[in-house]
Structure formats: C-alpha cells, structure tokens
Design a protein around this motif. Structure first.
Motif, PDB file in Angstrom:
ATOM      1  N   SER A   1       2.257  52.166   6.006  1.00 27.10           N
ATOM      2  CA  SER A   1       2.094  51.979   4.623  1.00 27.10           C
ATOM      3  C   SER A   1       2.305  50.408   4.567  1.00 27.10           C
ATOM      4  O   SER A   1       2.587  49.382   5.699  1.00 27.10           O
ATOM      5  CB  SER A   1       3.045  52.363   3.991  1.00 27.10           C
ATOM      6  OG  SER A   1       4.309  51.904   4.151  1.00 27.10           O
ATOM      7  N   PRO A   2       1.341  49.571   3.849  1.00 24.78           N
ATOM      8  CA  PRO A   2       0.969  48.339   4.247  1.00 24.78           C
ATOM      9  C   PRO A   2       2.732  47.221   3.567  1.00 24.78           C
ATOM     10  O   PRO A   2       3.690  48.173   3.399  1.00 24.78           O
ATOM     11  CB  PRO A   2      -0.239  47.950   2.808  1.00 24.78           C
ATOM     12  CG  PRO A   2       0.097  48.531   1.839  1.00 24.78           C
ATOM     13  CD  PRO A   2       0.443  50.520   2.995  1.00 24.78           C
ATOM     14  N   LEU A   3       2.555  46.102   4.270  1.00 27.50           N
ATOM     15  CA  LEU A   3       3.736  45.936   4.910  1.00 27.50           C
ATOM     16  C   LEU A   3       4.005  45.091   2.634  1.00 27.50           C
ATOM     17  O   LEU A   3       5.226  45.214   2.419  1.00 27.50           O
ATOM     18  CB  LEU A   3       3.926  44.047   5.302  1.00 27.50           C
ATOM     19  CG  LEU A   3       3.615  45.042   6.938  1.00 27.50           C
ATOM     20  CD1 LEU A   3       4.167  44.058   7.279  1.00 27.50           C
ATOM     21  CD2 LEU A   3       5.163  46.538   7.027  1.00 27.50           C
ATOM     22  N   TYR A   4       3.092  44.678   2.413  1.00 36.06           N
ATOM     23  CA  TYR A   4       3.292  44.087   0.926  1.00 36.06           C
ATOM     24  C   TYR A   4       3.325  45.326  -0.391  1.00 36.06           C
ATOM     25  O   TYR A   4       2.947  46.392  -0.033  1.00 36.06           O
ATOM     26  CB  TYR A   4       1.944  43.463   0.632  1.00 36.06           C
ATOM     27  CG  TYR A   4       0.796  44.239   0.507  1.00 36.06           C
ATOM     28  CD1 TYR A   4       0.185  45.374  -0.617  1.00 36.06           C
ATOM     29  CD2 TYR A   4       0.030  44.186   1.785  1.00 36.06           C
ATOM     30  CE1 TYR A   4      -0.836  45.470  -0.099  1.00 36.06           C
ATOM     31  CE2 TYR A   4      -1.226  44.773   1.815  1.00 36.06           C
ATOM     32  CZ  TYR A   4      -1.905  45.399   0.627  1.00 36.06           C
ATOM     33  OH  TYR A   4      -2.842  46.174   1.064  1.00 36.06           O
ATOM     34  N   SER A   5       3.649  44.617  -1.770  1.00 32.88           N
ATOM     35  CA  SER A   5       4.743  45.656  -2.359  1.00 32.88           C
ATOM     36  C   SER A   5       3.428  45.492  -3.325  1.00 32.88           C
ATOM     37  O   SER A   5       3.880  46.499  -4.013  1.00 32.88           O
ATOM     38  CB  SER A   5       5.958  45.317  -2.821  1.00 32.88           C
ATOM     39  OG  SER A   5       6.886  45.202  -2.120  1.00 32.88           O
TER      40      SER A   5
ATOM     41  N   LEU B   1       5.280  35.713  -0.395  1.00 32.96           N
ATOM     42  CA  LEU B   1       4.456  35.516  -0.912  1.00 32.96           C
ATOM     43  C   LEU B   1       3.459  35.555   0.642  1.00 32.96           C
ATOM     44  O   LEU B   1       3.830  34.874   1.608  1.00 32.96           O
ATOM     45  CB  LEU B   1       3.882  34.585  -1.526  1.00 32.96           C
ATOM     46  CG  LEU B   1       4.467  34.558  -3.414  1.00 32.96           C
ATOM     47  CD1 LEU B   1       3.683  33.217  -4.140  1.00 32.96           C
ATOM     48  CD2 LEU B   1       3.768  35.501  -4.083  1.00 32.96           C
ATOM     49  N   ALA B   2       2.499  36.339   0.823  1.00 31.38           N
ATOM     50  CA  ALA B   2       1.390  35.905   2.159  1.00 31.38           C
ATOM     51  C   ALA B   2       0.040  35.724   0.861  1.00 31.38           C
ATOM     52  O   ALA B   2      -0.370  36.700   0.182  1.00 31.38           O
ATOM     53  CB  ALA B   2       1.430  37.439   2.634  1.00 31.38           C
ATOM     54  N   ILE B   3      -0.569  34.832   1.336  1.00 32.87           N
ATOM     55  CA  ILE B   3      -1.793  34.057   0.674  1.00 32.87           C
ATOM     56  C   ILE B   3      -3.022  34.202   1.715  1.00 32.87           C
ATOM     57  O   ILE B   3      -3.121  33.494   2.940  1.00 32.87           O
ATOM     58  CB  ILE B   3      -1.973  32.790   0.315  1.00 32.87           C
ATOM     59  CG1 ILE B   3      -0.104  31.996  -0.127  1.00 32.87           C
ATOM     60  CG2 ILE B   3      -3.003  32.509  -0.699  1.00 32.87           C
ATOM     61  CD1 ILE B   3      -0.344  30.635  -0.893  1.00 32.87           C
ATOM     62  N   VAL B   4      -3.611  35.025   1.617  1.00 32.99           N
ATOM     63  CA  VAL B   4      -5.033  35.502   2.393  1.00 32.99           C
ATOM     64  C   VAL B   4      -6.103  34.940   1.729  1.00 32.99           C
ATOM     65  O   VAL B   4      -6.666  36.440   0.963  1.00 32.99           O
ATOM     66  CB  VAL B   4      -4.576  37.030   2.730  1.00 32.99           C
ATOM     67  CG1 VAL B   4      -5.629  37.448   4.774  1.00 32.99           C
ATOM     68  CG2 VAL B   4      -3.424  37.098   3.723  1.00 32.99           C
TER      69      VAL B   4
ATOM     70  N   ALA C   1       4.674  39.688  -2.443  1.00 31.32           N
ATOM     71  CA  ALA C   1       2.988  39.773  -3.209  1.00 31.32           C
ATOM     72  C   ALA C   1       2.280  39.640  -1.300  1.00 31.32           C
ATOM     73  O   ALA C   1       1.936  38.170  -1.418  1.00 31.32           O
ATOM     74  CB  ALA C   1       2.895  39.394  -4.521  1.00 31.32           C
ATOM     75  N   LEU C   2       1.234  40.468  -1.889  1.00 32.09           N
ATOM     76  CA  LEU C   2      -0.139  39.705  -1.515  1.00 32.09           C
ATOM     77  C   LEU C   2      -1.103  39.456  -1.599  1.00 32.09           C
ATOM     78  O   LEU C   2      -1.308  40.062  -3.401  1.00 32.09           O
ATOM     79  CB  LEU C   2      -1.452  40.817  -0.724  1.00 32.09           C
ATOM     80  CG  LEU C   2      -2.162  40.405  -0.208  1.00 32.09           C
ATOM     81  CD1 LEU C   2      -1.627  38.994   1.213  1.00 32.09           C
ATOM     82  CD2 LEU C   2      -3.104  41.507   0.343  1.00 32.09           C
TER      83      LEU C   2
ATOM     84  N   ASP D   1       4.411  37.639   8.872  1.00 31.21           N
ATOM     85  CA  ASP D   1       5.701  36.827   8.590  1.00 31.21           C
ATOM     86  C   ASP D   1       6.356  36.640   7.071  1.00 31.21           C
ATOM     87  O   ASP D   1       6.882  36.126   6.710  1.00 31.21           O
ATOM     88  CB  ASP D   1       4.519  35.702   8.402  1.00 31.21           C
ATOM     89  CG  ASP D   1       5.037  34.432   8.699  1.00 31.21           C
ATOM     90  OD1 ASP D   1       5.918  34.397   9.857  1.00 31.21           O
ATOM     91  OD2 ASP D   1       5.604  33.579   7.521  1.00 31.21           O
ATOM     92  N   ALA D   2       5.593  37.052   5.554  1.00 22.07           N
ATOM     93  CA  ALA D   2       5.918  37.076   4.456  1.00 22.07           C
ATOM     94  C   ALA D   2       7.023  38.203   4.253  1.00 22.07           C
ATOM     95  O   ALA D   2       8.228  38.028   3.838  1.00 22.07           O
ATOM     96  CB  ALA D   2       4.864  37.250   3.387  1.00 22.07           C
ATOM     97  N   TYR D   3       7.094  39.826   5.531  1.00 24.01           N
ATOM     98  CA  TYR D   3       7.585  40.373   5.646  1.00 24.01           C
ATOM     99  C   TYR D   3       9.436  39.982   6.042  1.00 24.01           C
ATOM    100  O   TYR D   3      10.238  39.928   5.783  1.00 24.01           O
ATOM    101  CB  TYR D   3       6.812  41.495   5.438  1.00 24.01           C
ATOM    102  CG  TYR D   3       7.964  42.802   5.908  1.00 24.01           C
ATOM    103  CD1 TYR D   3       8.030  43.631   4.876  1.00 24.01           C
ATOM    104  CD2 TYR D   3       8.349  43.374   7.015  1.00 24.01           C
ATOM    105  CE1 TYR D   3       8.072  44.716   4.361  1.00 24.01           C
ATOM    106  CE2 TYR D   3       8.432  44.956   7.007  1.00 24.01           C
ATOM    107  CZ  TYR D   3       9.430  45.713   5.792  1.00 24.01           C
ATOM    108  OH  TYR D   3       8.606  46.556   5.874  1.00 24.01           O
TER     109      TYR D   3
END
Length: 766
Positions: free
Chosen positions: A134-138, A227-230, A104-105, A278-280
């Motif tokens: 497509s984006p990497l996050y779900s 998780l990716a936190i931006v 998740a982003l 990185d999260a992917y």
C-alpha cells in the motif's frame, strides 16, 4: 573521582535490531596524549530496565569514566563529552513495519494516482496472487498548477531548436522546433523562464494562494501535520513547491517534504515516492531524537557552539548534523557504520585486495564490497518502497543470530522471522523461539561461562543451555519422524547452521559473481556479534582463503562511527549534452557547487586541508533512461566521457558509441576528514611479524565443540584474546573469546594476532 577534561569523551552508539553497541574513548589520566577505550554492549530493547538503549549505554560509559554512580533515568550532564555519534534503525524499522507518520500527498492536478500506478514493474511476475504494498501516504490533494518543458524528447536538432537565454535569464531566441506556430516564444501561451537545469520552462498555470491555503487548512483540521509535495518538473522549476511549502509551514505543519529540495532529479515517480517516504519517516525519527535529547542537559542540542556535538550516520557512509539528518537519509544508517569500519581498517592502498564485508548481526546479515571506494547506489527498494537517494550498496538477508529455526514441509529453515531482542532466542530466558544463537550454543560455539550475563528478567543471568537443548530435542523428534534415517541431535542442529551459512553466502555471490568479480579473489572482513562463529565456514563455501576479524568486530558499526568523515553534498539538475562546447559550462557549475560545499564544511569547523571534494556527473546515452553517476579519474583532466564509457561498459558489457551523451545532474560531495590515516595496514604488519605458535596447553580452558566432517572435538582449546600477544599464532580447531565476541577457528585454519586484527588463513578448503 577521575579528573577528566571537559569536552574530551568521544562516544559512538549503534542501535541495531537486537543489540546496542557503544564505543567510547577518553584521555588516559596517567598519559593525556594517549586515549583509553571502553566497549559497552546491551540489548536494544529492555523496557523493564531502561527506555532507550543508546542513552543507557552512554550513562554506563559516563559511570565508568567519571567513577561516579549515575542513577537510571536521570538527566545526563554533557560537559565532559566531545561528541556523540549515532546510527539508528528507527526509520528503517518504521518503514519495514509500516509504522510511520500519517501524511498527505500534494501533487499536480491530473496526477493523483501517479505514485499508486508507479512504473508498472512486476518483481514477482509469476505470482498468481499479487500483493502490492500500500502507498505510504494517507490521502491526496491535487494542486491546480502546471508547467511544461519547451520542446520534445530526443529532438535530433534539440540544441538548434531550443530557446536561447542571456545571462539574466531573458529570452534571446524563440523555440523553432516542431509544434511552434510562429507566434510567441514556445508552442503555446505562458510565461517562459529558465529552469535550474538550463531547460526552458513554460508556466501554464500558477497555483491559486486562496485555494491552496483552504485545502491545507482542511488537512490541518483533519489532524495532518506532515506533507509530501510533488509537482511536475519541480526538479528544474521548484518555485511552485516552495510556494506551497511556505504556506503549509505558516499554517503549522511540522514536516513538509518538498521533492525538489530533497531530490532535485528528473523522474517524477521515484522523486515522489522518496518524498512520501521522507514525510512518513522523518517525524518518527524526530520524535525518537527528541526523546533521546530529553535524557541529556540542554547543552547537547545546542551543538558544538555551546556543548557537545551530536552527529548521525547517513545511508551513504558520511556523518551529518542534526539539521541535515532526515528519515530519507537514515534508512541504512545502522549498517553504514560497519561498512566504514571494515573499509578503513582492512583496505591497503598498495596491495589493493578487494574486500567483502560480512556483518552478521542479531536480526540480519548485511553484505557489502569495498575496492578502494564506497560502492553507492542511487535507487533502492526497501519493504516494497523504491527510494531514490544515495545509499551504500548493502545487500541484506534475513539470517542472523536471532533468525528463527523451523522445520516445514521437510525443509530446514533459518529465518526470515527473527526472535529480536525481546523476547530473543530460547536461551535468553524470556520464552522466545529457537534461533541460530541456540544452535551455536548447543554446538559449543558459544560458551555460557564466557558470555555476558545480561539475560532473564533481572539482566544478570547466563545463557540457558538446557532450555535450548529441550527445545531442539522436541524439534528433533518431529524431524526424525518424517525422515527415513535417524539423525543425531548434533547433525540436526548443525543442519540449521549449514542452511543459515548458505543463506548468508547468497548476497555475497550477488555482489561478486553476478557482477563479474571472482569471489575467491576477495578477502572476507567478518564482523557483527555472530560473525566470528560463521566466518571460517562461509569463507570456505566461497573459496576465500583470507579472513580479517577486527578486535572490535562485534561492535564495528559503532567503531566505524568513530572513524567516519563528515559529509556535505549539493546537487543540481542539468539536462545538457556532454560536448566539447558544453564541458566548460559544466566545469563552471561544478566549481560553483565546490565552493558552496567547501564554505559549508568550513562553517562546520574543517580546515581547507582537511576537506576532500568529489565532483560527479550523472550521465546517460540519449534515448536511454539509465543514468550512471560518474566520477572522473583523478589525473586532473576531468575526462568524464572516458570515465562514463568505462563505467557503462563495466555495468552492461557494451557501450552505445553512436549515441550522444546527456548529463542529467551535476553533483559535488564534500568530505571533512576526521583523521589522516590509521597507520600501518594489517597486511604489512603480518609480513614483518615474527610469529609464535601458541601451544594448546596455554589455553584458558577446553570445551566440546562440533565441527563439520570431524564431529565433536571434546578438548577444543579456548583462548582468551586479551591474554594473547601480537604475533601469537593459533591453529584450528580452537575458540578465541573476548568480552564481546566468540570466534570459531575450524580445523585447517590458522590465525595470527596483529595489533588490531585476527588474520586468519584457510589452508584446506572444503
């Protein structure tokens, strides 16, 4: 059993797309001061015989060294191992095949679609049907927080209007530029803090712990573990990202990629995409490494304190330990070892001949350039994903030994599809498609009797020439049916080789001619399993006269791991003008990072004298968005302004002399040297050698080989590399073979054997 000391075997394994190469060395039992070397080559994938290729390769090494039978799938003891160094394509393949980890982003409220919108670049502007990756996050969760920077971009009086802080970070002087209403310290309400870059940050809204925890728990309950936190401006104010990250870890998330920790650089889009990558990828990489460690005793994961060290090749050509290895750092892990290998074995600091590295593997060809320093880029696009992370400047094209050969719409095509290791080309006896390897086999450039017998279901069969011939004859019928004149089988097969060669030349021209370097002024360092079969013809196409082929060229990516240095680097944002007044504070910040880097490398076991430091500034002209990472000249003055002008002019052909220079980031790269030097260069050795022209009668055998323009030479001599002596000289046409490589010497070529290389010169260029 041979008496091998504990902690003495050094193992390097490179797992490529088709083959896994292993290089190992250990003390010679009869002369402990010298080291003996072992080379093992096996298929990267062979599920019928082993689950993991590097582990299987290491098992075979330990069997050879200890002279003891070790059953497959048994836990391997590591007490005799000094270190294991790995490069892997696991993360790269996961990105290419979109088989990463669901994640998740988490992003600042209002920026939910930022990474989907991206930077609006359209690489294929004339395509009518745009297929956007497509984006990497779900899924996306918005964090209700907000910070902003005080002031505005390109204020001509920015330094005069800026908030001033004291040493403790307290405000001494309020903002006085446009937008200030005369009340408070900035344009509006909110706490003012000093960011890492020195910029004034206004905190408009802090994240609510209860709401964030609720949202994170919901993601966890839905099965998310990564998780990716931006968050906006986190490169200079990372507190909110750290807060959310700590909460996530307390709930149980196994991978939390905070963008400010991974990449403390301005530009939210590339920072964000890199964090999602990185999260992917990191969980996939960790799963693979956990499986790898399960094949060994518990000492291995303990590191150098209690047992053997495990080190990994990063995308920038430096080794990192397990704690610092991540999906983001491993995208070019495989090819980086080869760049290190040819750069260190081919470069001469006196002659200073620039070198082109040509790595022809089973799946692709990787091309790079070395001119005394590794060429590093900080933003690359892989599989449609633009990643901001230091990587060696490697151009890859889908043409290798396993590239599929097809005839479509009247065109000969080599790639981009690959036969891979499973099932492999037709000649691998597993029902695969026609590939470049089949073409080289039919042209006589691969000789089954000298090739490892590792094919078929039993892993004990030779290459199948007849199967390749039948497949090509069927293809030749289709080609001649649509062709006016009748082409011979050799002409058709060689036609595919010519297409593959031209495809491999394309990225070389992009690295040289497209950047103002004369291709013909370079030396070609060819390596990779299929490099020796194509090197002479590619050099001829490019006008290059000198070719270097290392004795370990077919496993040079693994050999390069043995030569690589340990790397540790730190980076901080800056956002200040480069002026005489500011230079002192920049140097002070560089000094602090230098001390931190040296402290870490000393902790990892390097003495002060073996630590080399590179101090860099990421600089750009005011009003532009293109920053260049600049290393000052090594004269002790650290004149970054002069270095920036030089690099900028080289890159763009002009400089903006009326513009001020802004420093976006400061960076220190520490290098722990693993060796002093490799001795005499190949050029110095060739200059002093007494050459001995070897008569064709001393060949091990003769073979029918097809060459351009002169057709087949039925009595092409075949020489065994191991039976030649230093100084021996061969003239083409000829074949030179050892256990892991086949080198084709075309007519007009001359090869001199040195202690480490074949030094090939082309006398007549087509």
């Amino acid at each position: 059993m041979t008496n091998i000391p504990d902690r003495s075997i050094r193992i390097c394994a490179d797992r490529g797309g088709t083959f896994c190469d292993v290089h190992a060395s250990y003390p010679d039992p009869e002369n402990p001061e010298e080291r003996k070397e072992i080379v093992v080559k096996l298929l990267s994938q062979d599920p019928g015989n082993y689950s993991d290729a590097p582990t299987e390769g290491i098992r075979r090494v330990l069997e050879i060294v200890t002279e003891q039978k070790i059953p497959r799938n048994s836990v391997l003891r590591t007490d005799k191992i000094d270190y294991i160094r790995l490069s892997t394509t696991v993360a790269t393949n996961a990105l290419l095949e979109r088989k990463g980890h669901k994640h998740a982003l988490l992003i600042t409220r209002g920026f939910k679609d930022l990474l989907l919108i991206g930077n609006q670049s359209r690489p294929r502007i004339f395509d009518l049907n745009i297929c956007r990756p497509s984006p990497l996050y779900s899924t996306v969760v918005e964090i209700d927080e907000r910070v902003t920077l005080v002031g505005y971009t390109s204020d001509p009086q920015a330094e005069e209007h800026a908030i001033q802080f004291d040493q403790a970070g307290n405000v001494m002087k309020a903002y006085s530029g446009k937008g200030w209403d005369g009340e408070g310290y900035a344009e509006g309400p909110g706490e003012i803090v000093k960011g890492i870059s020195g910029e004034a940050v206004r905190i408009m809204k802090r994240p609510d712990p209860d709401i964030v925890r609720r949202d994170l728990q919901k993601l966890y309950d839905e099965g998310y573990r990564s998780l990716a936190i931006v968050l906006v401006h986190s490169y200079t104010f990372p507190d909110h990202e750290r807060f959310v990250g700590d909460l996530a870890r307390s709930i149980g998330f196994i991978q939390v990629s905070e963008s400010a920790q991974l990449l403390p650089m301005i530009k939210m889009v590339p920072r964000g995409v890199s964090s999602t990558a990185d999260a992917y990828l990191t969980p996939i990489l960790r799963d693979y490494l956990d499986g790898f460690f399960e094949g060994f005793d518990e000492k291995l994961k303990g590191g150098h304190i209690s047992g053997a060290r495990v080190e990994f090749m990063g995308s920038d050509g430096g080794l990192v330990d397990l704690d610092n290895f991540s999906g983001l750092k491993s995208i070019l892990s495989g090819p980086a070892g080869g760049v290190v290998g040819y750069a260190l074995t081919s470069w001469d600091s006196k002659e200073k001949h620039p070198i082109i590295g040509l790595d022809v593997g089973g799946t692709s060809t990787d091309v790079s350039r070395f001119d005394g320093r590794y060429e590093v880029v900080y933003e690359t696009t892989t599989a449609g994903v633009t990643i901001q992370s230091p990587q060696l400047d490697i151009n890859t094209v889908a043409a290798g030994g396993g590239s599929c050969l097809t005839f479509r719409n009247g065109l000969f095509l080599a790639g981009p599809e690959s036969a891979g290791a499973e099932p492999g080309p037709v000649c691998y006896r597993k029902g695969g498609p026609l590939a470049v390897t089949d073409a080289n086999l039919l042209l006589g450039r691969l000789i089954p009797d000298y090739f490892p017998k590792i094919f078929g279901r039993s892993e004990k069969e030779p290459l199948d020439v007849e199967a390749s011939r039948i497949a090509f004859e069927k293809l030749a019928e289709d080609i001649n049916t649509s062709h006016d004149g009748k082409l011979s089988l050799d002409e058709i097969v060689y036609g595919f080789i010519k297409v593959a060669n031209e495809t491999m030349c394309r990225p070389i021209r992009a690295l040289t001619e497209a950047r103002g370097h004369a291709t013909s002024k370079h030396i070609l360092a060819s390596f990779g399993g299929a490099g020796g079969q194509h090197a002479c013809e590619i050099a001829s196409l490019l006008g290059i006269r000198t070719i270097l082929i290392h004795r370990y060229s077919s496993i040079l990516s693994a050999y390069g791991l043995a030569l690589a240095d340990r790397v540790y680097e730190l980076q901080e944002p800056c956002s200040t003008f480069y002026t005489a007044n500011n230079k002192l504070s920049l140097i002070e910040r560089l000094d602090k990072l230098t001390n931190d880097v040296k402290t870490e490398l000393k902790r990892q076991g390097f003495e002060e004298k073996r630590i080399h430091v590179e101090r860099m500034l990421n600089m750009r002209f005011e009003g532009t968005d293109t920053a260049l990472m600049v290393l000052a000249a090594s004269d002790g003055n650290e004149d970054y302004e002069a270095a920036f002008y030089k690099v900028y002019r080289s890159e763009f052909g002009f400089v903006l002399e009326t513009k001020s220079i802004i420093v976006d980031d400061i960076k220190v790269r520490g290098i722990g040297k693993t060796f002093d030097n490799l001795g005499e260069s190949v050029y110095a050795e060739v200059a002093r050698l007494t050459v001995n022209l070897v008569d064709k009668s001393k060949a091990d055998s003769v073979y029918s080989v097809y060459f351009d323009q002169i057709s087949r030479v039925d009595d092409t001599p075949v020489f065994l590399l191991d039976s030649l002596s230093v100084g021996d000289t061969l003239e083409g046409p000829a074949m030179i073979i050892d256990q892991t490589q086949t080198i084709v010497l075309v007519p007009g070529a001359r090869a001199v054997l040195t202690s480490q290389h074949l030094y090939i010169t082309l006398n007549s260029l087509s």
